[in-house]
Design a protein around this motif. Structure first.
Motif, mmCIF file in Angstrom:
data_model
loop_
_atom_site.group_PDB
_atom_site.id
_atom_site.type_symbol
_atom_site.label_atom_id
_atom_site.label_comp_id
_atom_site.label_asym_id
_atom_site.label_seq_id
_atom_site.Cartn_x
_atom_site.Cartn_y
_atom_site.Cartn_z
ATOM 1 N N PRO A 1 78.209 45.100 39.531
ATOM 2 C CA PRO A 1 78.080 44.179 40.567
ATOM 3 C C PRO A 1 79.017 44.893 41.617
ATOM 4 N N THR A 2 78.840 44.759 42.822
ATOM 5 C CA THR A 2 79.531 45.188 43.931
ATOM 6 C C THR A 2 80.467 44.159 44.841
ATOM 7 N N THR A 3 80.332 42.875 44.214
ATOM 8 C CA THR A 3 81.088 41.772 44.693
ATOM 9 C C THR A 3 82.520 41.944 44.332
ATOM 10 N N PRO A 4 83.754 42.047 44.988
ATOM 11 C CA PRO A 4 85.001 42.154 44.703
ATOM 12 C C PRO A 4 85.286 41.089 43.574
ATOM 13 N N LEU A 5 85.088 39.824 43.696
ATOM 14 C CA LEU A 5 85.616 38.828 42.793
ATOM 15 C C LEU A 5 84.732 38.686 41.593
ATOM 16 N N VAL A 6 83.648 39.495 41.416
ATOM 17 C CA VAL A 6 82.860 39.364 40.278
ATOM 18 C C VAL A 6 83.505 40.466 39.212
ATOM 19 N N SER A 7 83.341 40.022 37.801
ATOM 20 C CA SER A 7 83.990 40.944 36.868
ATOM 21 C C SER A 7 82.848 42.188 36.515
ATOM 22 N N LEU A 8 83.795 43.371 36.514
ATOM 23 C CA LEU A 8 82.660 44.366 36.244
ATOM 24 C C LEU A 8 82.562 44.459 34.755
ATOM 25 N N ALA A 9 83.408 43.988 33.716
ATOM 26 C CA ALA A 9 83.097 44.121 32.351
ATOM 27 C C ALA A 9 82.078 43.293 31.695
ATOM 28 N N ARG A 10 81.978 42.050 32.604
ATOM 29 C CA ARG A 10 81.117 40.944 32.077
ATOM 30 C C ARG A 10 79.550 41.506 31.758
ATOM 31 N N HIS A 11 79.250 41.225 30.374
ATOM 32 C CA HIS A 11 77.936 41.538 30.073
ATOM 33 C C HIS A 11 77.361 40.475 28.991
ATOM 34 N N ARG A 12 76.277 40.089 28.952
ATOM 35 C CA ARG A 12 75.533 39.147 28.065
ATOM 36 C C ARG A 12 76.878 38.354 27.744
ATOM 37 N N PHE A 13 77.387 37.503 28.564
ATOM 38 C CA PHE A 13 78.483 36.354 28.379
ATOM 39 C C PHE A 13 78.037 35.204 29.259
ATOM 40 N N SER A 14 77.746 34.221 28.459
ATOM 41 C CA SER A 14 77.235 32.986 29.330
ATOM 42 C C SER A 14 78.427 32.278 29.637
ATOM 43 N N ASP A 15 78.127 31.439 30.867
ATOM 44 C CA ASP A 15 78.852 30.461 31.338
ATOM 45 C C ASP A 15 79.623 29.207 30.042
ATOM 46 N N GLU A 16 78.546 28.925 29.508
ATOM 47 C CA GLU A 16 78.790 28.019 28.225
ATOM 48 C C GLU A 16 79.888 28.792 27.304
ATOM 49 N N SER A 17 79.640 29.984 26.883
ATOM 50 C CA SER A 17 80.798 30.633 26.034
ATOM 51 C C SER A 17 81.967 30.613 26.715
ATOM 52 N N GLU A 18 82.015 30.937 28.062
ATOM 53 C CA GLU A 18 83.485 31.153 28.727
ATOM 54 C C GLU A 18 84.341 29.680 28.887
ATOM 55 N N ALA A 19 83.343 28.618 28.920
ATOM 56 C CA ALA A 19 83.983 27.264 28.939
ATOM 57 C C ALA A 19 84.389 26.850 27.711
ATOM 58 N N ALA A 20 83.633 27.304 26.820
ATOM 59 C CA ALA A 20 84.058 26.740 25.161
ATOM 60 C C ALA A 20 85.533 27.674 24.842
ATOM 61 N N ILE A 21 85.535 28.837 25.401
ATOM 62 C CA ILE A 21 86.924 29.574 24.981
ATOM 63 C C ILE A 21 87.969 28.980 25.604
ATOM 64 N N ASN A 22 87.847 28.451 27.032
ATOM 65 C CA ASN A 22 89.001 27.985 27.611
ATOM 66 C C ASN A 22 89.362 26.553 27.291
ATOM 67 N N GLU A 23 88.447 25.892 26.356
ATOM 68 C CA GLU A 23 88.388 24.725 25.767
ATOM 69 C C GLU A 23 89.493 24.754 24.275
ATOM 70 N N GLN A 24 89.119 26.033 23.806
ATOM 71 C CA GLN A 24 89.845 26.462 22.511
ATOM 72 C C GLN A 24 91.308 26.917 22.959
ATOM 73 N N MET B 1 92.930 34.140 25.150
ATOM 74 C CA MET B 1 93.034 34.563 26.958
ATOM 75 C C MET B 1 92.667 35.995 26.799
ATOM 76 N N GLU B 2 93.271 36.856 26.005
ATOM 77 C CA GLU B 2 93.158 38.073 26.139
ATOM 78 C C GLU B 2 91.437 38.489 25.866
ATOM 79 N N TYR B 3 91.012 37.952 24.987
ATOM 80 C CA TYR B 3 89.350 37.970 24.701
ATOM 81 C C TYR B 3 88.720 37.652 25.858
ATOM 82 N N GLN B 4 88.837 36.447 26.606
ATOM 83 C CA GLN B 4 88.256 35.817 27.639
ATOM 84 C C GLN B 4 88.227 36.971 28.925
ATOM 85 N N ASN B 5 89.559 37.539 29.154
ATOM 86 C CA ASN B 5 89.506 38.671 30.086
ATOM 87 C C ASN B 5 88.604 39.820 29.676
#
Length: 254
Positions: free
Chosen positions: A71-94, A141-145
Motif C-alpha cells: 500500500p502507498t497510504t502513509p498510515l497503512v501498515s506495510l507488513a500486514r498480510h492476511r491478518f483480519s480485523d477480527e484477529s487484530e481485535a481479539a489480540i487487543n482483548e487478550q 503487543m510485539e506480535y500485533q505490531n
C-alpha cells in the motif's frame, strides 16, 4: 558435408555448446572435410522459449496485485498480510486480559508484603506472577505490531486490596483466586486461537499454541497442587511453613 551430431558425442557433455543448444540442433563437419571450421546452427523451427517447467512467474503475479500487497497510504501498515480485523481485535482483548490479571497479582503482592501479614514467599510468588503476565501482554503487543495491527490499550479495573477470608484465610483464598485467573486466561487464549482458526490465520494459531497454551497448562497444574496443599494445611501454623517452601522454590528458580 554437414552431419547431425549424436547426443553421445563428448562435445556435448564437456560443458561446450551442448549447454546452449539441444543435441539435435548442433551441426559439425565430417572428418572428410579436414581443415574446416566447426559450424553450429539452430535446427529449423526450434523454439527460443525456455522449457524449464516453471509455472510460477513472480513478476507477472506481483504486477497484478502490487497496489494490494504494497500500500502507498502513509498510515497503512506495510507488513500486514492476511491478518483480519477480527484477529487484530481479539489480540487487543487478550492484551487487556493479561494486564488485568497482572494488576490483580500485583495487588496480591502488595497485600502479602505488608508488615502485619509478613508472608514473603506469597509476596514474591505473586510479584513474579504479575511480571510474567505483563510480559505476556508485551509479547502480544510485539506480535500485533509484527503482523501490521494496531495496539489499542483498554481500561484496567481496580483490584481489591484486602484478601483475608473468614473461613479460608488469606493464603488459601489468594491461591484459589490465582487458580481461577489462570483458568480464565486459558479460556481467553483458547478463544483467541479459535479466532485464528476461523479466519484461516495459521500464523496466529501457531503463535498462541507454541507460546502460551502449553505454559498455561503447566501453571494451572502447579497452582492446583498449591490449592490442594493449602486446603490440607488450613489457617494454622502450616501456612508459615508453606510460605517458607515458596521462598525456597523461588531461590532455586532465581
Amino acid at each position: 558435408m554437414l552431419l547431425k551430431a549424436s547426443p553421445a558425442l563428448s562435445i556435448l557433455s564437456s560443458g561446450g555448446v551442448g549447454d546452449l543448444f539441444p543435441p539435435s540442433s548442433v551441426m559439425f563437419p565430417s572428418t572428410a572435410c579436414r581443415g574446416s571450421r566447426l559450424s553450429v546452427k539452430a535446427a529449423k523451427g526450434t523454439s527460443t522459449k525456455s522449457l524449464t517447467g516453471v509455472v510460477f512467474e513472480p513478476f507477472e503475479e506481483v504486477k497484478k496485485e502490487m497496489d494490494l500487497l504494497v500500500p502507498t497510504t502513509p498510515l497503512v501498515s506495510l507488513a500486514r498480510h492476511r491478518f483480519s480485523d477480527e484477529s487484530e481485535a481479539a489480540i487487543n482483548e487478550q492484551i487487556n486480559v493479561e494486564y488485568n490479571v497482572s494488576y490483580i497479582y500485583h495487588a496480591l503482592y502488595a497485600y502479602f508484603d505488608r508488615d502485619n501479614v509478613g508472608l514473603k514467599g506469597f509476596a514474591n510468588f505473586f510479584k513474579d506472577s504479575s511480571v510474567e503476565e505483563r510480559g505476556h501482554a508485551e509479547k502480544f503487543m510485539e506480535y500485533q505490531n509484527k503482523r501490521g495491527g494496531r495496539v489499542k490499550l483498554q481500561s484496567i479495573l481496580m483490584p481489591f486490596s484486602e484478601f483475608d477470608h473468614e473461613e479460608k484465610g488469606d493464603a488459601l483464598y489468594a491461591m484459589e483466586l490465582a487458580l481461577s485467573l489462570e483458568k480464565l486466561t486459558n479460556e481467553k487464549l483458547l478463544k483467541l486461537q479459535s479466532v485464528g482458526v476461523k479466519n484461516n490465520d495459521v500464523q496466529l494459531v501457531d503463535f498462541v499454541e507454541s507460546e502460551f497454551l502449553g505454559e498455561q497448562v503447566e501453571a494451572i497444574k502447579k497452582i492446583s497442587e498449591y490449592v490442594a496443599q493449602l486446603r490440607r494445611i488450613g489457617k494454622g501454623h502450616g501456612v508459615w511453613h508453606f510460605d517458607q517452601m515458596l521462598l525456597d522454590d523461588q531461590e532455586v528458580l532465581h
